[in-house]
Motif scaffolding. Structure first.
Motif, PDB file in Angstrom:
ATOM      1  N   ILE A  31      53.040-141.535 -17.677  1.00  0.00           N
ATOM      2  CA  ILE A  31      52.232-141.231 -18.868  1.00  0.00           C
ATOM      3  C   ILE A  31      50.863-140.787 -18.385  1.00  0.00           C
ATOM      4  O   ILE A  31      50.184-141.531 -17.668  1.00  0.00           O
ATOM      5  CB  ILE A  31      52.096-142.459 -19.788  1.00  0.00           C
ATOM      6  CG1 ILE A  31      53.486-143.029 -20.138  1.00  0.00           C
ATOM      7  CG2 ILE A  31      51.337-142.098 -21.052  1.00  0.00           C
ATOM      8  CD1 ILE A  31      53.435-144.293 -20.975  1.00  0.00           C
ATOM      9  N   SER A  32      50.443-139.578 -18.750  1.00  0.00           N
ATOM     10  CA  SER A  32      49.195-139.071 -18.176  1.00  0.00           C
ATOM     11  C   SER A  32      48.534-138.025 -19.061  1.00  0.00           C
ATOM     12  O   SER A  32      49.197-137.205 -19.705  1.00  0.00           O
ATOM     13  CB  SER A  32      49.476-138.467 -16.791  1.00  0.00           C
ATOM     14  OG  SER A  32      48.269-138.214 -16.111  1.00  0.00           O
ATOM     15  N   ASN A  33      47.209-138.072 -19.080  1.00  0.00           N
ATOM     16  CA  ASN A  33      46.384-137.030 -19.683  1.00  0.00           C
ATOM     17  C   ASN A  33      46.037-136.060 -18.558  1.00  0.00           C
ATOM     18  O   ASN A  33      45.135-136.315 -17.760  1.00  0.00           O
ATOM     19  CB  ASN A  33      45.118-137.655 -20.288  1.00  0.00           C
ATOM     20  CG  ASN A  33      44.237-136.628 -20.964  1.00  0.00           C
ATOM     21  OD1 ASN A  33      44.703-135.623 -21.470  1.00  0.00           O
ATOM     22  ND2 ASN A  33      42.934-136.886 -20.968  1.00  0.00           N
ATOM     23  N   LEU A  34      46.775-134.966 -18.474  1.00  0.00           N
ATOM     24  CA  LEU A  34      46.655-134.066 -17.329  1.00  0.00           C
ATOM     25  C   LEU A  34      45.310-133.347 -17.300  1.00  0.00           C
ATOM     26  O   LEU A  34      44.744-133.034 -18.349  1.00  0.00           O
ATOM     27  CB  LEU A  34      47.786-133.030 -17.372  1.00  0.00           C
ATOM     28  CG  LEU A  34      49.208-133.600 -17.373  1.00  0.00           C
ATOM     29  CD1 LEU A  34      50.213-132.464 -17.513  1.00  0.00           C
ATOM     30  CD2 LEU A  34      49.476-134.400 -16.106  1.00  0.00           C
ATOM     31  N   PRO A  35      44.790-133.061 -16.101  1.00  0.00           N
ATOM     32  CA  PRO A  35      43.556-132.268 -16.009  1.00  0.00           C
ATOM     33  C   PRO A  35      43.817-130.832 -16.446  1.00  0.00           C
ATOM     34  O   PRO A  35      44.867-130.263 -16.154  1.00  0.00           O
ATOM     35  CB  PRO A  35      43.197-132.334 -14.515  1.00  0.00           C
ATOM     36  CG  PRO A  35      44.463-132.681 -13.827  1.00  0.00           C
ATOM     37  CD  PRO A  35      45.283-133.482 -14.782  1.00  0.00           C
ATOM     38  N   ARG A  65      34.313-137.896 -16.520  1.00  0.00           N
ATOM     39  CA  ARG A  65      34.245-136.726 -17.380  1.00  0.00           C
ATOM     40  C   ARG A  65      35.486-136.667 -18.255  1.00  0.00           C
ATOM     41  O   ARG A  65      36.583-136.969 -17.820  1.00  0.00           O
ATOM     42  CB  ARG A  65      34.155-135.451 -16.542  1.00  0.00           C
ATOM     43  CG  ARG A  65      32.808-135.256 -15.838  1.00  0.00           C
ATOM     44  CD  ARG A  65      32.843-134.000 -14.989  1.00  0.00           C
ATOM     45  NE  ARG A  65      33.076-132.799 -15.794  1.00  0.00           N
ATOM     46  CZ  ARG A  65      33.339-131.613 -15.276  1.00  0.00           C
ATOM     47  NH1 ARG A  65      33.445-131.464 -13.963  1.00  0.00           N
ATOM     48  NH2 ARG A  65      33.520-130.565 -16.062  1.00  0.00           N
ATOM     49  N   ALA A  66      35.293-136.256 -19.506  1.00  0.00           N
ATOM     50  CA  ALA A  66      36.403-136.076 -20.451  1.00  0.00           C
ATOM     51  C   ALA A  66      37.304-137.295 -20.556  1.00  0.00           C
ATOM     52  O   ALA A  66      38.515-137.204 -20.381  1.00  0.00           O
ATOM     53  CB  ALA A  66      37.219-134.851 -20.041  1.00  0.00           C
ATOM     54  N   PRO A  67      36.745-138.479 -20.843  1.00  0.00           N
ATOM     55  CA  PRO A  67      37.601-139.670 -20.955  1.00  0.00           C
ATOM     56  C   PRO A  67      38.450-139.608 -22.218  1.00  0.00           C
ATOM     57  O   PRO A  67      38.058-139.018 -23.229  1.00  0.00           O
ATOM     58  CB  PRO A  67      36.586-140.812 -21.044  1.00  0.00           C
ATOM     59  CG  PRO A  67      35.380-140.179 -21.682  1.00  0.00           C
ATOM     60  CD  PRO A  67      35.336-138.775 -21.137  1.00  0.00           C
ATOM     61  N   LEU A  68      39.611-140.209 -22.160  1.00  0.00           N
ATOM     62  CA  LEU A  68      40.508-140.270 -23.313  1.00  0.00           C
ATOM     63  C   LEU A  68      40.093-141.445 -24.182  1.00  0.00           C
ATOM     64  O   LEU A  68      39.888-142.551 -23.692  1.00  0.00           O
ATOM     65  CB  LEU A  68      41.951-140.445 -22.831  1.00  0.00           C
ATOM     66  CG  LEU A  68      43.072-140.198 -23.837  1.00  0.00           C
ATOM     67  CD1 LEU A  68      43.086-138.741 -24.281  1.00  0.00           C
ATOM     68  CD2 LEU A  68      44.413-140.568 -23.219  1.00  0.00           C
ATOM     69  N   ARG A  69      39.973-141.215 -25.475  1.00  0.00           N
ATOM     70  CA  ARG A  69      39.598-142.283 -26.404  1.00  0.00           C
ATOM     71  C   ARG A  69      40.630-143.414 -26.329  1.00  0.00           C
ATOM     72  O   ARG A  69      41.838-143.171 -26.233  1.00  0.00           O
ATOM     73  CB  ARG A  69      39.520-141.720 -27.825  1.00  0.00           C
ATOM     74  CG  ARG A  69      38.858-142.631 -28.848  1.00  0.00           C
ATOM     75  CD  ARG A  69      38.831-141.893 -30.183  1.00  0.00           C
ATOM     76  NE  ARG A  69      38.165-142.661 -31.220  1.00  0.00           N
ATOM     77  CZ  ARG A  69      36.882-142.588 -31.526  1.00  0.00           C
ATOM     78  NH1 ARG A  69      36.115-141.746 -30.851  1.00  0.00           N
ATOM     79  NH2 ARG A  69      36.357-143.298 -32.500  1.00  0.00           N
ATOM     80  N   GLU A  70      40.163-144.644 -26.389  1.00  0.00           N
ATOM     81  CA  GLU A  70      41.044-145.794 -26.213  1.00  0.00           C
ATOM     82  C   GLU A  70      42.193-145.815 -27.227  1.00  0.00           C
ATOM     83  O   GLU A  70      43.333-146.157 -26.879  1.00  0.00           O
ATOM     84  CB  GLU A  70      40.241-147.105 -26.340  1.00  0.00           C
ATOM     85  CG  GLU A  70      39.226-147.311 -25.234  1.00  0.00           C
ATOM     86  CD  GLU A  70      37.846-146.758 -25.570  1.00  0.00           C
ATOM     87  OE1 GLU A  70      36.861-147.311 -25.048  1.00  0.00           O
ATOM     88  OE2 GLU A  70      37.746-145.770 -26.344  1.00  0.00           O
ATOM     89  N   THR A  71      41.903-145.482 -28.486  1.00  0.00           N
ATOM     90  CA  THR A  71      42.947-145.497 -29.513  1.00  0.00           C
ATOM     91  C   THR A  71      43.993-144.418 -29.264  1.00  0.00           C
ATOM     92  O   THR A  71      45.179-144.608 -29.568  1.00  0.00           O
ATOM     93  CB  THR A  71      42.329-145.310 -30.908  1.00  0.00           C
ATOM     94  OG1 THR A  71      41.355-144.249 -30.869  1.00  0.00           O
ATOM     95  CG2 THR A  71      41.635-146.573 -31.371  1.00  0.00           C
ATOM     96  N   ILE A  72      43.572-143.273 -28.706  1.00  0.00           N
ATOM     97  CA  ILE A  72      44.526-142.211 -28.379  1.00  0.00           C
ATOM     98  C   ILE A  72      45.412-142.663 -27.224  1.00  0.00           C
ATOM     99  O   ILE A  72      46.636-142.469 -27.239  1.00  0.00           O
ATOM    100  CB  ILE A  72      43.797-140.898 -28.032  1.00  0.00           C
ATOM    101  CG1 ILE A  72      43.073-140.351 -29.266  1.00  0.00           C
ATOM    102  CG2 ILE A  72      44.771-139.860 -27.484  1.00  0.00           C
ATOM    103  CD1 ILE A  72      42.268-139.091 -29.006  1.00  0.00           C
ATOM    104  N   ALA A  73      44.812-143.273 -26.210  1.00  0.00           N
ATOM    105  CA  ALA A  73      45.581-143.773 -25.070  1.00  0.00           C
ATOM    106  C   ALA A  73      46.623-144.790 -25.532  1.00  0.00           C
ATOM    107  O   ALA A  73      47.783-144.757 -25.108  1.00  0.00           O
ATOM    108  CB  ALA A  73      44.649-144.403 -24.037  1.00  0.00           C
ATOM    109  N   CYS A  96      44.871-140.701 -13.408  1.00  0.00           N
ATOM    110  CA  CYS A  96      44.444-141.784 -14.296  1.00  0.00           C
ATOM    111  C   CYS A  96      42.963-141.779 -14.664  1.00  0.00           C
ATOM    112  O   CYS A  96      42.560-142.468 -15.601  1.00  0.00           O
ATOM    113  CB  CYS A  96      44.824-143.130 -13.704  1.00  0.00           C
ATOM    114  SG  CYS A  96      43.855-143.609 -12.247  1.00  0.00           S
ATOM    115  N   GLY A  97      42.129-141.025 -13.928  1.00  0.00           N
ATOM    116  CA  GLY A  97      40.713-141.038 -14.247  1.00  0.00           C
ATOM    117  C   GLY A  97      40.161-142.449 -14.248  1.00  0.00           C
ATOM    118  O   GLY A  97      40.358-143.214 -13.305  1.00  0.00           O
ATOM    119  N   SER A  98      39.476-142.826 -15.336  1.00  0.00           N
ATOM    120  CA  SER A  98      38.882-144.165 -15.405  1.00  0.00           C
ATOM    121  C   SER A  98      39.867-145.225 -15.890  1.00  0.00           C
ATOM    122  O   SER A  98      39.471-146.345 -16.210  1.00  0.00           O
ATOM    123  CB  SER A  98      37.643-144.149 -16.307  1.00  0.00           C
ATOM    124  OG  SER A  98      37.964-143.638 -17.589  1.00  0.00           O
TER     125      SER A  98
END
Length: 373
Positions: free
Chosen positions: A309-313, A181-189, A209-211
């Protein structure tokens, strides 16, 4: 960028002939500019989600394969005032397009974007633009390679662009067949990792880290994407350059430092492992990435230098919000540099004053990147 309507856009003070536009996520222009500068290109202008720079036509293959923070690469063919459809037709028609387009090229109008202009009927704009292009190359039976064009009209000024990437944007790396759910776009990562100035000699951690997109993109950051297809591969003027460069780059193997990812969602961790297994196969990369399923509160403290480095929930993205517990990260990584994504402008109240922060668009949500270094 020089504004001209004579033939193809050209800067007479530059040895590079053409103006290109790199499209990226709004707010992450700095990452795309940094990436281009590292490759030796000079930025001439930037606006929301668009970076203008000069390059040669022969650079199209290496740019498409190496740029990781850019969604699409387009060649700016001309720009001109367009108050009427006659203006639109005549200015496109007089361009020397036959030097670029095969005589049997398939002409498609991929996208039209209009804002604050007298010409607003997108269907008519597409029809007139296509006719002008075909007339300019003295006709085509359209049985050959595709040439996808983009027409932008803003404040009665028209821009004709030729997309060199194709239907699938550059974020389509080929390894992410499944996502959470809510994956980060590869280019943004990739942009987040690039802006962190991650040192490969220092371990990288993502405790949410999600996926696995941030970690996989870190491993792939300097590796060209040789194995996917790009629309300009079939163009006569670039066919040999694409073939030669792909053959050269596909022989390289890559390895690097240690990367660690964890997440409380065990299903996400399995997907991350599968994604990285595909990435290793596609990109010939052999970074050590260790994925484990655990709550970040159970991680063993790391006392050495580290990057986190993380995209926090958070609530908009998932059903939980981590703010109330986020300060625990400092106990787990006591000597770390942190690069954390979260939409709340109150984040610093919980984690401390950031060294730097900025906003960008993440799936329609304005998100902050909080940087602590």
């Amino acid at each position: 960028m020089k504004t001209t309507d004579n033939d193809l856009v050209e800067d007479p003070n530059s040895t590079d002939k053409f103006t290109f536009i790199a499209f990226c996520t709004a707010g992450l222009e700095g990452a795309a500019s940094l990436e281009l500068k590292k490759m030796g290109y000079k930025i001439s202008f930037s606006s929301s989600g668009r970076i203008f720079f000069n390059a040669s036509i022969s650079d199209v293959p290496i740019l498409n394969m190496k740029l990781k923070t850019v969604d699409r690469l387009a060649l700016l063919l001309c720009e001109f005032e367009a108050h009427t459809f006659d203006d639109l037709y005549e200015n496109i028609y007089k361009q020397n397009l036959k030097e670029i387009i095969d005589k049997n090229g398939k002409i498609t109008i991929e996208k039209i974007k209009v804002s604050n202009s007298k010409l607003s009927a997108t269907g008519a704009i597409a029809s007139v633009a296509k006719k002008a292009i075909i007339d300019s190359i003295h006709g085509s039976n359209e049985t050959g390679p595709e040439y996808p064009f983009i027409v932008i009209l803003k404040n009665d000024k028209a821009y004709l662009l030729l997309d060199t990437t194709g239907k699938d944007g550059l974020h389509k790396r080929g390894y992410r067949l499944k996502s959470t759910r809510a994956p980060l776009r590869e280019t943004i990562a990739a942009a987040v990792v690039l802006l962190s100035r991650w040192n490969e000699n220092i371990p990288l951690f993502d405790p949410f880290c999600g996926s696995g997109t941030i970690l996989i993109e870190a491993a792939l950051l300097n590796i060209p994407n040789v194995h996917r297809m790009y629309v300009s591969e079939q163009w006569k003027i670039l066919k040999e350059e694409w073939k030669k460069l792909k053959a050269k780059l596909s022989k390289k193997n890559f390895s690097g430092g240690k990367i660690y990812g964890s997440d409380v969602d065990c299903n996400a961790i399995e997907i991350a492992k599968q994604n990285y297994a595909r990435a290793k196969s596609i990109f010939n990369v052999n970074y050590h990435i260790e994925f484990i399923c655990t709550n970040f509160k159970k991680l063993k403290p790391v006392h050495d230098s580290a990057y986190v480095i993380s995209n926090l929930p958070y609530g908009h993205r998932l059903d939980i919000d981590i703010l109330s517990e986020i300060r625990l990260l400092r106990q787990k990584f006591k000597d770390a540099k942190y690069y954390l994504l979260h939409p709340s402008d109150k984040f610093e109240n919980y984690f401390g004053k950031a060294t730097k922060k900025f906003k960008f668009q993440n799936s329609g949500i304005w998100t902050y990147m909080y940087m602590y270094y």
